[in-house]
Scaffold this motif. Structure first.
Motif, PDB file in Angstrom:
ATOM      1  N   ASP A  28       0.862  -1.177   0.000  1.00 13.95           N
ATOM      2  CA  ASP A  28       0.000   0.000   0.000  1.00 13.95           C
ATOM      3  C   ASP A  28       0.900   1.229   0.000  1.00 13.95           C
ATOM      4  O   ASP A  28       1.658   1.456   0.939  1.00 13.95           O
ATOM      5  N   VAL A  29       0.798   2.020  -1.079  1.00 20.45           N
ATOM      6  CA  VAL A  29       1.662   3.186  -1.257  1.00 20.45           C
ATOM      7  C   VAL A  29       0.810   4.443  -1.210  1.00 20.45           C
ATOM      8  O   VAL A  29      -0.257   4.508  -1.831  1.00 20.45           O
ATOM      9  N   ASN A  30       1.282   5.436  -0.480  1.00 24.01           N
ATOM     10  CA  ASN A  30       0.589   6.711  -0.386  1.00 24.01           C
ATOM     11  C   ASN A  30       0.953   7.558  -1.605  1.00 24.01           C
ATOM     12  O   ASN A  30       2.123   7.851  -1.834  1.00 24.01           O
ATOM     13  N   ILE A  31      -0.046   7.952  -2.403  1.00 25.64           N
ATOM     14  CA  ILE A  31       0.159   8.730  -3.620  1.00 25.64           C
ATOM     15  C   ILE A  31      -0.393  10.127  -3.398  1.00 25.64           C
ATOM     16  O   ILE A  31      -1.531  10.288  -2.964  1.00 25.64           O
ATOM     17  N   ARG A  32       0.416  11.145  -3.710  1.00 23.36           N
ATOM     18  CA  ARG A  32      -0.029  12.533  -3.603  1.00 23.36           C
ATOM     19  C   ARG A  32      -0.341  13.050  -4.991  1.00 23.36           C
ATOM     20  O   ARG A  32       0.497  13.012  -5.876  1.00 23.36           O
ATOM     21  N   GLU A  33      -1.561  13.547  -5.165  1.00 24.73           N
ATOM     22  CA  GLU A  33      -1.975  14.159  -6.422  1.00 24.73           C
ATOM     23  C   GLU A  33      -2.434  15.567  -6.096  1.00 24.73           C
ATOM     24  O   GLU A  33      -3.575  15.781  -5.708  1.00 24.73           O
ATOM     25  N   GLY A  34      -1.535  16.517  -6.261  1.00 25.58           N
ATOM     26  CA  GLY A  34      -1.863  17.892  -5.888  1.00 25.58           C
ATOM     27  C   GLY A  34      -1.990  18.004  -4.389  1.00 25.58           C
ATOM     28  O   GLY A  34      -1.046  17.764  -3.649  1.00 25.58           O
ATOM     29  N   ARG A  36      -4.485  16.316  -2.738  1.00 19.62           N
ATOM     30  CA  ARG A  36      -5.148  15.118  -2.236  1.00 19.62           C
ATOM     31  C   ARG A  36      -4.160  13.976  -2.087  1.00 19.62           C
ATOM     32  O   ARG A  36      -3.167  13.902  -2.790  1.00 19.62           O
ATOM     33  N   GLU A  37      -4.472  13.076  -1.173  1.00 23.83           N
ATOM     34  CA  GLU A  37      -3.679  11.867  -0.971  1.00 23.83           C
ATOM     35  C   GLU A  37      -4.592  10.662  -1.075  1.00 23.83           C
ATOM     36  O   GLU A  37      -5.742  10.710  -0.655  1.00 23.83           O
ATOM     37  N   ARG A  38      -4.051   9.587  -1.644  1.00 24.35           N
ATOM     38  CA  ARG A  38      -4.798   8.342  -1.713  1.00 24.35           C
ATOM     39  C   ARG A  38      -3.815   7.188  -1.581  1.00 24.35           C
ATOM     40  O   ARG A  38      -2.614   7.357  -1.737  1.00 24.35           O
ATOM     41  N   ILE A  39      -4.339   6.010  -1.300  1.00 26.79           N
ATOM     42  CA  ILE A  39      -3.504   4.820  -1.161  1.00 26.79           C
ATOM     43  C   ILE A  39      -3.712   3.943  -2.381  1.00 26.79           C
ATOM     44  O   ILE A  39      -4.844   3.642  -2.759  1.00 26.79           O
ATOM     45  N   GLN A  40      -2.615   3.559  -3.011  1.00 27.55           N
ATOM     46  CA  GLN A  40      -2.645   2.707  -4.195  1.00 27.55           C
ATOM     47  C   GLN A  40      -1.934   1.398  -3.867  1.00 27.55           C
ATOM     48  O   GLN A  40      -0.881   1.410  -3.230  1.00 27.55           O
ATOM     49  N   GLN A  41      -2.495   0.294  -4.332  1.00 28.94           N
ATOM     50  CA  GLN A  41      -1.880  -1.000  -4.079  1.00 28.94           C
ATOM     51  C   GLN A  41      -1.067  -1.433  -5.283  1.00 28.94           C
ATOM     52  O   GLN A  41      -1.448  -1.190  -6.427  1.00 28.94           O
ATOM     53  N   PHE A  42       0.067  -2.062  -4.994  1.00 30.22           N
ATOM     54  CA  PHE A  42       0.936  -2.611  -6.035  1.00 30.22           C
ATOM     55  C   PHE A  42       1.265  -4.029  -5.610  1.00 30.22           C
ATOM     56  O   PHE A  42       1.834  -4.247  -4.541  1.00 30.22           O
ATOM     57  N   GLU A  43       0.888  -5.008  -6.438  1.00 30.66           N
ATOM     58  CA  GLU A  43       1.118  -6.408  -6.092  1.00 30.66           C
ATOM     59  C   GLU A  43       2.041  -7.031  -7.127  1.00 30.66           C
ATOM     60  O   GLU A  43       1.846  -6.862  -8.327  1.00 30.66           O
ATOM     61  N   SER A  79       5.977   6.767   2.868  1.00 33.34           N
ATOM     62  CA  SER A  79       4.950   6.607   1.842  1.00 33.34           C
ATOM     63  C   SER A  79       4.533   5.154   1.666  1.00 33.34           C
ATOM     64  O   SER A  79       3.476   4.876   1.100  1.00 33.34           O
ATOM     65  N   VAL A  80       5.349   4.207   2.151  1.00 29.26           N
ATOM     66  CA  VAL A  80       4.973   2.796   2.130  1.00 29.26           C
ATOM     67  C   VAL A  80       4.204   2.523   3.420  1.00 29.26           C
ATOM     68  O   VAL A  80       4.769   2.469   4.502  1.00 29.26           O
ATOM     69  N   LYS A  81       2.874   2.364   3.285  1.00 29.79           N
ATOM     70  CA  LYS A  81       2.021   2.250   4.465  1.00 29.79           C
ATOM     71  C   LYS A  81       1.969   0.830   5.018  1.00 29.79           C
ATOM     72  O   LYS A  81       2.020   0.629   6.221  1.00 29.79           O
ATOM     73  N   ASN A  82       1.829  -0.158   4.117  1.00 23.32           N
ATOM     74  CA  ASN A  82       1.621  -1.509   4.591  1.00 23.32           C
ATOM     75  C   ASN A  82       2.169  -2.494   3.566  1.00 23.32           C
ATOM     76  O   ASN A  82       2.098  -2.238   2.366  1.00 23.32           O
ATOM     77  N   ILE A  83       2.701  -3.607   4.043  1.00 21.03           N
ATOM     78  CA  ILE A  83       3.191  -4.666   3.165  1.00 21.03           C
ATOM     79  C   ILE A  83       2.582  -5.979   3.659  1.00 21.03           C
ATOM     80  O   ILE A  83       2.727  -6.333   4.825  1.00 21.03           O
TER      81      ILE A  83
END
Length: 114
Positions: A28-34, A36-43, A79-83
């Motif tokens: 779970d990676v924290n992504i900043r867009e302007g 706003r912040e959101r969490i994106q998963q990368f598997e 920025s790496v929230k969870n693994i």
């Protein structure tokens, strides 16, 4: 103790997750867009781990729409929230760079039987 070691000790995560090369993980990676912040998963499959201490990184590879995508993540980054370990892999090498040349079933890593 050095001043650098003191600063680095504050940045190291207390609960570093246990995973090895060959494991399939979900990050779970924290992504900043302007603003706003959101969490994106990368598997994907962990193909390398490098470094130690606060500078430790790991490389994760996955195939998305027929294109291989690799990302390098700092292990102790805020920025790496969870693994989460999805599947344990059984490998005999420290680096799995040979997976870059493989396609389809040949690019799979065997699962570890417990």
């Amino acid at each position: 103790m050095d001043a650098l070691k003191l600063i680095a000790a504050d940045s190291v995560k207390e609960q570093a997750p246990e995973f090895n090369v060959g494991d399939t993980i979900r990050i779970d990676v924290n992504i900043r867009e302007g603003e706003r912040e959101r969490i994106q998963q990368f598997e994907g499959t962990v193909i390398a781990r490098k470094g130690s201490g606060v500078g430790e990184t790991f490389t994760v590879r996955r195939v998305s729409y027929g294109v291989g995508v690799e990302r390098v993540f700092p292990l102790h980054s805020p920025s790496v929230k969870n693994i989460v370990v999805v599947r344990k892999g059984r490998v005999r090498r420290a680096k799995l760079y040979y997976l870059r040349d493989r396609v389809g079933k040949a690019a799979k890593v065997k699962s570890q039987v417990r």
